[in-house]
Design an enzyme around this catalytic site. Structure first.
Site, PDB file in Angstrom:
ATOM      1  N   ASP A  63      -6.496   9.204   3.676  1.00  0.00           N
ATOM      2  CA  ASP A  63      -5.630   8.553   2.687  1.00  0.00           C
ATOM      3  C   ASP A  63      -5.145   7.179   3.159  1.00  0.00           C
ATOM      4  OD1 ASP A  63      -5.653  10.593   0.891  1.00  0.00           O
ATOM      5  OD2 ASP A  63      -3.804  11.517   1.607  1.00  0.00           O
ATOM      6  N   MET A  97       8.595   8.797  -2.570  1.00  0.00           N
ATOM      7  CA  MET A  97       7.992   8.188  -3.770  1.00  0.00           C
ATOM      8  C   MET A  97       9.065   7.808  -4.798  1.00  0.00           C
ATOM      9  SD  MET A  97       4.721  10.720  -4.242  1.00  0.00           S
ATOM     10  CE  MET A  97       5.623  12.224  -3.890  1.00  0.00           C
ATOM     11  N   LYS A 151      -5.173   5.205  -2.180  1.00  0.00           N
ATOM     12  CA  LYS A 151      -4.863   4.217  -3.211  1.00  0.00           C
ATOM     13  C   LYS A 151      -4.412   2.957  -2.512  1.00  0.00           C
ATOM     14  CE  LYS A 151      -3.471   7.818  -6.288  1.00  0.00           C
ATOM     15  NZ  LYS A 151      -2.421   8.643  -6.787  1.00  0.00           N
TER      16      LYS A 151
END
Ligand SMILES: C[S@@+](CC[C@H](N)C(=O)[O-])C[C@H]1O[C@@H](n2cnc3c(N)ncnc32)[C@H](O)[C@@H]1O
Length: 260
Positions: free
Chosen positions: A41, A176, A63
Protein backbone atom coordinates in the site's frame (compact mmCIF):
# COMPACT_ATOMS: atom_id res chain seq x y z
CA UNK A 1 7.76 -18.98 13.21
CA UNK A 2 7.30 -20.53 10.74
CA UNK A 3 6.44 -19.23 7.43
CA UNK A 4 4.76 -21.98 5.47
CA UNK A 5 6.21 -23.44 2.30
CA UNK A 6 3.35 -25.47 0.96
CA UNK A 7 2.64 -27.05 -2.39
CA UNK A 8 -0.25 -24.63 -2.84
CA UNK A 9 -0.18 -20.85 -2.61
CA UNK A 10 -0.01 -19.23 0.78
CA UNK A 11 -0.78 -15.55 1.31
CA UNK A 12 0.49 -13.64 4.32
CA UNK A 13 -1.24 -10.39 5.24
CA UNK A 14 1.22 -8.41 7.33
CA UNK A 15 1.30 -5.03 9.01
CA UNK A 16 4.29 -2.87 8.12
CA UNK A 17 3.81 -0.55 11.10
CA UNK A 18 3.11 3.18 11.12
CA UNK A 19 5.96 4.44 8.94
CA UNK A 20 9.34 4.16 10.67
CA UNK A 21 10.79 1.04 9.00
CA UNK A 22 12.14 -0.16 12.35
CA UNK A 23 8.60 -0.41 13.72
CA UNK A 24 7.86 -3.67 11.94
CA UNK A 25 7.82 -7.09 13.59
CA UNK A 26 10.60 -9.61 13.10
CA UNK A 27 8.00 -12.00 11.71
CA UNK A 28 6.84 -9.50 9.07
CA UNK A 29 10.49 -8.83 8.12
CA UNK A 30 10.97 -12.56 7.60
CA UNK A 31 7.86 -12.58 5.43
CA UNK A 32 9.37 -9.84 3.24
CA UNK A 33 12.47 -11.98 2.64
CA UNK A 34 10.27 -15.09 2.12
CA UNK A 35 7.93 -13.61 -0.49
CA UNK A 36 8.01 -14.20 -4.23
CA UNK A 37 5.51 -11.36 -4.72
CA UNK A 38 4.68 -8.41 -2.46
CA UNK A 39 1.55 -6.31 -2.96
CA UNK A 40 1.96 -3.13 -0.91
CA UNK A 41 0.00 0.00 0.00
CA UNK A 42 0.89 3.70 -0.22
CA UNK A 43 1.46 3.95 3.54
CA UNK A 44 4.07 1.17 3.56
CA UNK A 45 7.59 2.56 3.89
CA UNK A 46 9.31 1.44 0.68
CA UNK A 47 12.68 1.15 2.52
CA UNK A 48 11.27 -2.14 3.81
CA UNK A 49 11.07 -3.50 0.28
CA UNK A 50 14.86 -3.40 -0.05
CA UNK A 51 14.83 -6.51 2.17
CA UNK A 52 12.91 -8.50 -0.43
CA UNK A 53 14.68 -11.11 -2.55
CA UNK A 54 16.17 -9.65 -5.75
CA UNK A 55 13.76 -11.79 -7.77
CA UNK A 56 10.70 -10.72 -5.76
CA UNK A 57 7.97 -9.01 -7.77
CA UNK A 58 6.85 -5.74 -6.15
CA UNK A 59 3.32 -4.62 -6.94
CA UNK A 60 2.02 -1.24 -5.75
CA UNK A 61 -1.73 -1.36 -5.08
CA UNK A 62 -2.16 1.84 -3.08
CA UNK A 63 -3.62 5.22 -3.71
CA UNK A 64 -1.39 8.10 -4.66
CA UNK A 65 -2.41 11.52 -5.89
CA UNK A 66 -2.45 11.70 -9.68
CA UNK A 67 -2.21 7.94 -10.22
CA UNK A 68 -4.81 5.27 -10.74
CA UNK A 69 -6.02 4.04 -7.36
CA UNK A 70 -7.03 0.43 -7.09
CA UNK A 71 -10.53 -0.44 -5.94
CA UNK A 72 -10.89 -3.13 -3.30
CA UNK A 73 -12.32 -5.49 -5.95
CA UNK A 74 -9.25 -4.96 -8.11
CA UNK A 75 -6.95 -5.62 -5.15
CA UNK A 76 -8.81 -8.82 -4.28
CA UNK A 77 -8.56 -9.97 -7.89
CA UNK A 78 -4.87 -9.12 -8.06
CA UNK A 79 -4.23 -11.10 -4.88
CA UNK A 80 -6.02 -14.07 -6.39
CA UNK A 81 -4.16 -13.62 -9.68
CA UNK A 82 -0.76 -13.76 -7.92
CA UNK A 83 -1.85 -16.57 -5.59
CA UNK A 84 -2.67 -18.66 -8.66
CA UNK A 85 0.81 -18.12 -10.10
CA UNK A 86 3.10 -17.97 -7.05
CA UNK A 87 3.30 -19.94 -3.81
CA UNK A 88 4.56 -17.23 -1.49
CA UNK A 89 2.55 -14.04 -1.66
CA UNK A 90 2.82 -11.19 0.82
CA UNK A 91 0.18 -8.50 1.20
CA UNK A 92 1.91 -5.69 3.10
CA UNK A 93 -0.23 -2.99 4.67
CA UNK A 94 0.41 0.19 6.65
CA UNK A 95 -0.04 -0.10 10.41
CA UNK A 96 -2.05 -3.16 11.37
CA UNK A 97 -3.92 -5.04 8.60
CA UNK A 98 -7.06 -5.38 10.74
CA UNK A 99 -7.31 -1.72 11.86
CA UNK A 100 -9.15 0.04 9.04
CA UNK A 101 -6.96 -1.93 6.68
CA UNK A 102 -9.57 -4.15 4.99
CA UNK A 103 -7.25 -7.05 5.77
CA UNK A 104 -10.09 -9.23 6.89
CA UNK A 105 -12.01 -8.71 3.65
CA UNK A 106 -8.96 -9.74 1.64
CA UNK A 107 -8.29 -12.77 3.81
CA UNK A 108 -11.95 -13.84 3.53
CA UNK A 109 -11.93 -13.40 -0.24
CA UNK A 110 -8.87 -15.63 -0.60
CA UNK A 111 -10.05 -18.25 1.91
CA UNK A 112 -13.37 -18.56 0.07
CA UNK A 113 -11.36 -19.43 -3.05
CA UNK A 114 -9.28 -22.07 -1.36
CA UNK A 115 -6.13 -20.02 -0.68
CA UNK A 116 -4.66 -20.31 2.81
CA UNK A 117 -3.91 -17.02 4.54
CA UNK A 118 -2.09 -15.97 7.66
CA UNK A 119 -2.12 -12.67 9.53
CA UNK A 120 0.91 -10.94 10.98
CA UNK A 121 -0.24 -7.99 13.10
CA UNK A 122 1.42 -4.61 12.88
CA UNK A 123 1.79 -1.56 15.09
CA UNK A 124 -1.17 0.67 14.31
CA UNK A 125 -0.79 4.41 13.76
CA UNK A 126 -3.76 4.72 16.15
CA UNK A 127 -1.41 4.01 19.07
CA UNK A 128 2.02 4.67 17.57
CA UNK A 129 1.00 8.12 16.30
CA UNK A 130 0.14 9.51 19.74
CA UNK A 131 3.03 7.60 21.36
CA UNK A 132 5.54 9.05 18.89
CA UNK A 133 4.88 12.49 20.38
CA UNK A 134 4.63 11.36 24.00
CA UNK A 135 0.84 10.99 24.23
CA UNK A 136 -0.32 7.88 26.10
CA UNK A 137 -3.76 6.78 24.88
CA UNK A 138 -4.59 5.69 28.44
CA UNK A 139 -3.25 7.04 31.70
CA UNK A 140 -4.32 6.06 35.19
CA UNK A 141 -6.64 8.67 36.64
CA UNK A 142 -6.84 10.61 33.36
CA UNK A 143 -8.21 8.29 30.69
CA UNK A 144 -9.48 4.78 31.32
CA UNK A 145 -10.08 3.78 27.71
CA UNK A 146 -9.69 4.87 24.14
CA UNK A 147 -11.78 4.66 21.01
CA UNK A 148 -10.32 4.31 17.53
CA UNK A 149 -12.80 5.58 14.98
CA UNK A 150 -12.78 6.28 11.27
CA UNK A 151 -13.58 9.80 10.14
CA UNK A 152 -14.56 8.53 6.70
CA UNK A 153 -17.50 6.20 6.19
CA UNK A 154 -18.30 4.85 2.73
CA UNK A 155 -21.60 6.81 2.98
CA UNK A 156 -19.73 10.10 3.47
CA UNK A 157 -21.45 10.63 6.86
CA UNK A 158 -19.75 10.75 10.23
CA UNK A 159 -19.88 7.48 12.16
CA UNK A 160 -22.58 7.45 14.84
CA UNK A 161 -19.88 6.00 17.11
CA UNK A 162 -18.21 9.42 17.05
CA UNK A 163 -21.17 10.91 18.87
CA UNK A 164 -21.08 8.10 21.45
CA UNK A 165 -17.34 8.60 21.88
CA UNK A 166 -17.78 12.36 22.25
CA UNK A 167 -20.25 11.72 25.09
CA UNK A 168 -17.74 9.53 26.92
CA UNK A 169 -14.69 10.65 28.88
CA UNK A 170 -12.39 8.46 26.77
CA UNK A 171 -9.46 9.37 24.61
CA UNK A 172 -10.69 9.41 21.01
CA UNK A 173 -8.32 8.65 18.15
CA UNK A 174 -9.67 9.36 14.67
CA UNK A 175 -8.07 7.91 11.54
CA UNK A 176 -8.88 9.16 8.04
CA UNK A 177 -10.51 12.20 9.60
CA UNK A 178 -8.70 15.17 8.06
CA UNK A 179 -11.32 15.91 5.40
CA UNK A 180 -13.96 15.98 8.14
CA UNK A 181 -11.96 17.71 10.89
CA UNK A 182 -14.30 20.70 11.18
CA UNK A 183 -17.40 18.46 11.38
CA UNK A 184 -15.77 16.16 13.93
CA UNK A 185 -14.71 19.05 16.13
CA UNK A 186 -18.16 20.65 15.92
CA UNK A 187 -19.63 17.38 17.16
CA UNK A 188 -17.23 17.25 20.12
CA UNK A 189 -18.04 20.85 20.99
CA UNK A 190 -21.61 19.69 21.70
CA UNK A 191 -20.46 17.24 24.37
CA UNK A 192 -17.05 18.28 25.71
CA UNK A 193 -15.35 21.38 27.09
CA UNK A 194 -14.12 23.79 24.40
CA UNK A 195 -10.79 23.72 26.24
CA UNK A 196 -10.31 19.97 25.95
CA UNK A 197 -6.94 19.42 24.27
CA UNK A 198 -6.61 18.02 20.75
CA UNK A 199 -3.54 16.96 18.78
CA UNK A 200 -3.13 16.30 15.08
CA UNK A 201 -0.10 14.23 14.12
CA UNK A 202 0.93 14.04 10.49
CA UNK A 203 3.36 11.41 9.12
CA UNK A 204 3.80 9.94 12.59
CA UNK A 205 7.12 8.15 13.28
CA UNK A 206 8.66 9.43 10.02
CA UNK A 207 11.33 12.16 9.67
CA UNK A 208 8.53 14.33 8.16
CA UNK A 209 6.39 13.96 11.32
CA UNK A 210 4.60 17.15 12.40
CA UNK A 211 2.29 17.70 15.35
CA UNK A 212 0.03 20.59 16.22
CA UNK A 213 -1.96 20.90 19.42
CA UNK A 214 -4.80 23.12 20.47
CA UNK A 215 -8.20 22.79 22.04
CA UNK A 216 -11.56 21.83 20.64
CA UNK A 217 -12.04 25.58 20.17
CA UNK A 218 -8.85 26.22 18.22
CA UNK A 219 -7.58 23.04 16.55
CA UNK A 220 -9.30 23.50 13.19
CA UNK A 221 -7.74 26.94 12.68
CA UNK A 222 -4.32 25.80 13.97
CA UNK A 223 -4.29 22.78 11.67
CA UNK A 224 -5.20 24.91 8.70
CA UNK A 225 -2.66 27.61 9.54
CA UNK A 226 0.15 25.06 9.86
CA UNK A 227 -0.88 23.19 6.69
CA UNK A 228 -1.27 19.82 8.39
CA UNK A 229 -2.77 17.31 5.96
CA UNK A 230 -3.35 13.55 5.64
CA UNK A 231 -2.11 11.07 6.60
CA UNK A 232 -2.73 12.26 10.11
CA UNK A 233 -4.08 10.96 13.39
CA UNK A 234 -6.43 13.17 15.41
CA UNK A 235 -6.30 12.67 19.18
CA UNK A 236 -8.97 14.22 21.39
CA UNK A 237 -8.80 14.03 25.16
CA UNK A 238 -7.05 15.04 28.33
CA UNK A 239 -4.04 12.82 27.59
CA UNK A 240 -3.00 15.29 24.87
CA UNK A 241 -1.67 17.47 27.69
CA UNK A 242 1.33 15.09 27.83
CA UNK A 243 2.42 15.78 24.22
CA UNK A 244 6.13 16.49 24.08
CA UNK A 245 6.60 20.24 23.84
CA UNK A 246 9.70 19.79 21.72
CA UNK A 247 7.63 18.09 19.03
CA UNK A 248 4.80 20.62 18.77
CA UNK A 249 5.26 22.97 15.84
CA UNK A 250 2.68 25.61 16.75
CA UNK A 251 3.58 25.81 20.45
CA UNK A 252 -0.02 26.75 21.23
CA UNK A 253 -0.32 26.80 25.01
CA UNK A 254 -2.85 24.26 26.27
CA UNK A 255 -5.37 25.76 28.66
CA UNK A 256 -5.77 22.54 30.59
CA UNK A 257 -3.71 22.02 33.71
CA UNK A 258 -1.06 19.33 33.33
CA UNK A 259 -1.39 16.53 35.87
CA UNK A 260 1.87 14.91 36.93
C1 LIG B 1 -6.70 3.26 5.72
S1 LIG B 1 -6.21 3.79 7.32
C2 LIG B 1 -5.07 2.52 7.69
C3 LIG B 1 -4.69 2.44 9.13
C4 LIG B 1 -3.64 1.40 9.39
N1 LIG B 1 -4.12 0.08 9.12
C5 LIG B 1 -3.11 1.45 10.82
O1 LIG B 1 -3.33 0.53 11.61
O2 LIG B 1 -2.41 2.44 11.14
C6 LIG B 1 -5.19 5.15 6.89
C7 LIG B 1 -5.17 6.22 7.98
O3 LIG B 1 -4.31 5.83 9.03
C8 LIG B 1 -3.68 6.97 9.59
N2 LIG B 1 -2.22 6.83 9.43
C9 LIG B 1 -1.57 5.78 8.95
N3 LIG B 1 -0.24 5.96 9.02
C10 LIG B 1 -0.06 7.18 9.57
C11 LIG B 1 1.08 7.96 9.91
N4 LIG B 1 2.33 7.54 9.74
N5 LIG B 1 0.87 9.18 10.47
C12 LIG B 1 -0.36 9.64 10.71
N6 LIG B 1 -1.47 8.96 10.39
C13 LIG B 1 -1.33 7.74 9.84
C14 LIG B 1 -4.24 8.18 8.86
O4 LIG B 1 -5.36 8.64 9.58
C15 LIG B 1 -4.65 7.57 7.54
O5 LIG B 1 -5.63 8.35 6.90
Amino acid sequence: MWLKTTAAAHVILAGAGPGDPELISIKAMKAIAWAEVILYDALVNTDLLTHAAPTCKLVFVGKRKGTHSHSQDEINQLLMFYASRYKRVLRLKGGDPFVFGRGHEESQYLTARGVTTEIIPGISSAIAGPAAVGIPVTRRGVSESFWVITGTLASGNLSTDLELAARSASTVVVLMGMDKLRKIITLFLKHRSPFEPVAVIQNATLPTQRIVTGSINTITAVTQRCGITAPAVIVIGKVVQYASLAEIINQEPLKMKVAV
